[in-house]
Write a protein that holds these residues in place. Structure first.
Motif, mmCIF file in Angstrom:
data_model
loop_
_atom_site.group_PDB
_atom_site.id
_atom_site.type_symbol
_atom_site.label_atom_id
_atom_site.label_comp_id
_atom_site.label_asym_id
_atom_site.label_seq_id
_atom_site.Cartn_x
_atom_site.Cartn_y
_atom_site.Cartn_z
ATOM 1 N N UNK A 116 0.829 -1.216 0.000
ATOM 2 C CA UNK A 116 0.000 0.000 0.000
ATOM 3 C C UNK A 116 0.859 1.260 0.000
ATOM 4 N N UNK A 117 2.045 1.180 0.604
ATOM 5 C CA UNK A 117 2.964 2.319 0.587
ATOM 6 C C UNK A 117 3.942 2.251 -0.583
ATOM 7 N N UNK A 118 4.284 1.031 -1.014
ATOM 8 C CA UNK A 118 5.293 0.860 -2.063
ATOM 9 C C UNK A 118 4.732 1.184 -3.448
ATOM 10 N N UNK A 119 3.539 0.714 -3.728
ATOM 11 C CA UNK A 119 2.965 0.876 -5.070
ATOM 12 C C UNK A 119 2.830 2.337 -5.491
ATOM 13 N N UNK A 120 2.323 3.244 -4.649
ATOM 14 C CA UNK A 120 2.217 4.639 -5.086
ATOM 15 C C UNK A 120 3.562 5.271 -5.427
ATOM 16 N N UNK A 121 4.619 4.817 -4.780
ATOM 17 C CA UNK A 121 5.946 5.353 -5.071
ATOM 18 C C UNK A 121 6.473 4.823 -6.398
ATOM 19 N N UNK A 122 6.218 3.562 -6.671
ATOM 20 C CA UNK A 122 6.737 2.931 -7.892
ATOM 21 C C UNK A 122 5.821 3.116 -9.088
ATOM 22 N N UNK A 123 4.562 3.470 -8.828
ATOM 23 C CA UNK A 123 3.572 3.679 -9.899
ATOM 24 C C UNK A 123 3.432 2.439 -10.767
ATOM 25 N N UNK A 124 3.411 1.284 -10.125
ATOM 26 C CA UNK A 124 3.306 0.014 -10.854
ATOM 27 C C UNK A 124 2.722 -1.045 -9.938
ATOM 28 N N UNK A 125 1.925 -1.936 -10.538
ATOM 29 C CA UNK A 125 1.391 -3.074 -9.809
ATOM 30 C C UNK A 125 2.114 -4.369 -10.162
ATOM 31 N N UNK A 126 3.253 -4.268 -10.806
ATOM 32 C CA UNK A 126 3.958 -5.467 -11.254
ATOM 33 C C UNK A 126 4.413 -6.358 -10.100
ATOM 34 N N UNK A 127 4.586 -5.800 -8.916
ATOM 35 C CA UNK A 127 4.980 -6.633 -7.776
ATOM 36 C C UNK A 127 3.948 -7.718 -7.482
ATOM 37 N N UNK A 128 2.713 -7.452 -7.857
ATOM 38 C CA UNK A 128 1.669 -8.447 -7.617
ATOM 39 C C UNK A 128 1.939 -9.751 -8.368
ATOM 40 N N UNK A 129 2.683 -9.711 -9.454
ATOM 41 C CA UNK A 129 2.963 -10.953 -10.195
ATOM 42 C C UNK A 129 3.697 -11.938 -9.296
ATOM 43 N N UNK A 130 4.718 -11.466 -8.615
ATOM 44 C CA UNK A 130 5.468 -12.334 -7.701
ATOM 45 C C UNK A 130 4.609 -12.737 -6.513
ATOM 46 N N UNK A 131 3.839 -11.804 -5.981
ATOM 47 C CA UNK A 131 2.986 -12.116 -4.829
ATOM 48 C C UNK A 131 2.004 -13.222 -5.180
ATOM 49 N N UNK A 132 1.349 -13.105 -6.307
ATOM 50 C CA UNK A 132 0.329 -14.077 -6.686
ATOM 51 C C UNK A 132 0.936 -15.438 -6.999
ATOM 52 N N UNK A 133 2.079 -15.453 -7.632
ATOM 53 C CA UNK A 133 2.771 -16.717 -7.887
ATOM 54 C C UNK A 133 3.124 -17.401 -6.567
#
Length: 306
Positions: free
Chosen positions: A105-122
């Motif tokens: 919730x804090x990281x995504x607004x700084x990076x402006x990307x939801x790509x981290x969710x790919x690793x989370x979901x895997x």
């Protein structure tokens, strides 16, 4: 503050919690300070500052007292993606967890990307697969049983007790039909977080970890997709409905299942589960004091998303 939440502010509870925290930590990491940072009707969190850094204490009401024990079981099969409690008490359900770093919730607004969710979901899908053989253990610990065969009756009971239910909602026979269709895809039921959003995923030392298993249940694993894909990721970085392409995220989640089951035909099961998952969420997350959330989740089911 509601009367239900008053219990967490009660001096007797706080004195007992503080004493337990000191008992668990003082011999290895002396406690410097304790601050109550989060209170809801059903749980509270205390931030514990020690000589070795921050630790977090959590207490749940009776409906989620199983969280500490369940977290321990899931963590042991998570390859480091679910942190095990530093300490827990089976009687009270209290637990201590190491600080897990910033939230998505804090990281995504700084990076402006939801790509981290790919690793989370895997990684999360692999946790679910690793827990397929632990269903009996998890149920014995008190994890709610939301398996497909339980949903029609639970749905009927939910509607019977819900004032102002949408008249368009079908009776339980349609839920039974959808459950049978989903069961026919042959995916085993397992642990399901049931509230996997950006406030539950933490980034510590470069590793995404999933916390807060208080809302978890045993269900069809793909029910996760309702909240996580439709309820969170679809809204994108700027909280705009439909602004994020869900396909890469769905592919990341399904890939471990495709590998495990040797199949590439799981999109239909995922689409069906994403709709029926809102029924599971409505049942599993129903609170008498918050009928509005139940109605919202049932509306998501009615809207037939995706």
């Amino acid at each position: 503050m509601s009367q239900l939440a008053d219990r967490w502010r009660d001096p007797a509870f706080l004195d007992a919690a503080h004493a337990w925290i000191h008992e668990q930590l003082d011999t290895t990491a002396p406690v410097v300070g304790i601050e109550q940072t989060h209170v809801t009707d059903w749980s509270t969190v205390l931030r514990v500052t020690t000589g070795a850094g921050q630790v977090w204490f959590k207490a749940n009401d009776d409906t989620m007292r199983h969280e500490a024990a369940v977290t321990g079981v899931v963590a042991a099969r998570s390859a480091g993606r679910v942190p095990a409690p530093l300490a827990s008490d089976p009687g009270t359900g209290w637990m201590l967890l190491a600080d897990a770093g910033p939230r998505l919730r804090e990281v995504v607004p700084l990076e402006r990307s939801l790509d981290r969710w790919h690793d989370v979901l895997d990684a999360y899908a692999r946790v679910q697969l690793a827990c397929e053989d632990e269903v009996d253990t998890l149920l014995a610990l008190g994890l709610p049983d939301r398996r497909l065969h339980t949903l029609p009756a639970a749905y009927a009971d939910l509607l019977a007790g819900l004032d102002g239910a949408d008249p368009r909602l079908p009776d339980a026979s349609l839920i039974a039909e959808l459950c049978d269709r989903l069961a026919a895809h042959g995916i085993r039921e397992t642990v399901q977080h049931d509230d996997l959003h950006d406030g539950q995923v933490f980034l510590g030392d470069g590793v995404h970890q999933v916390l807060d298993w208080g809302d978890a249940c045993v269900s069809h694993p793909f029910f996760t997709l309702s909240v996580t894909l439709e309820g969170v990721i679809a809204w994108g970085v700027d909280d705009e409905a439909g602004s994020e392409d869900l396909e890469p995220h769905l592919a990341a989640y399904l890939r471990p299942y495709e590998e495990h089951y040797g199949r590439t035909d799981l999109r239909d099961a995922a689409a069906l589960a994403m709709r029926l998952g809102w029924v599971c969420r409505a049942i599993n997350g129903a609170l008498p004091q918050d009928p509005g959330s139940t109605r919202t989740r049932l509306k998501m089911f009615l809207d037939a998303r995706p």
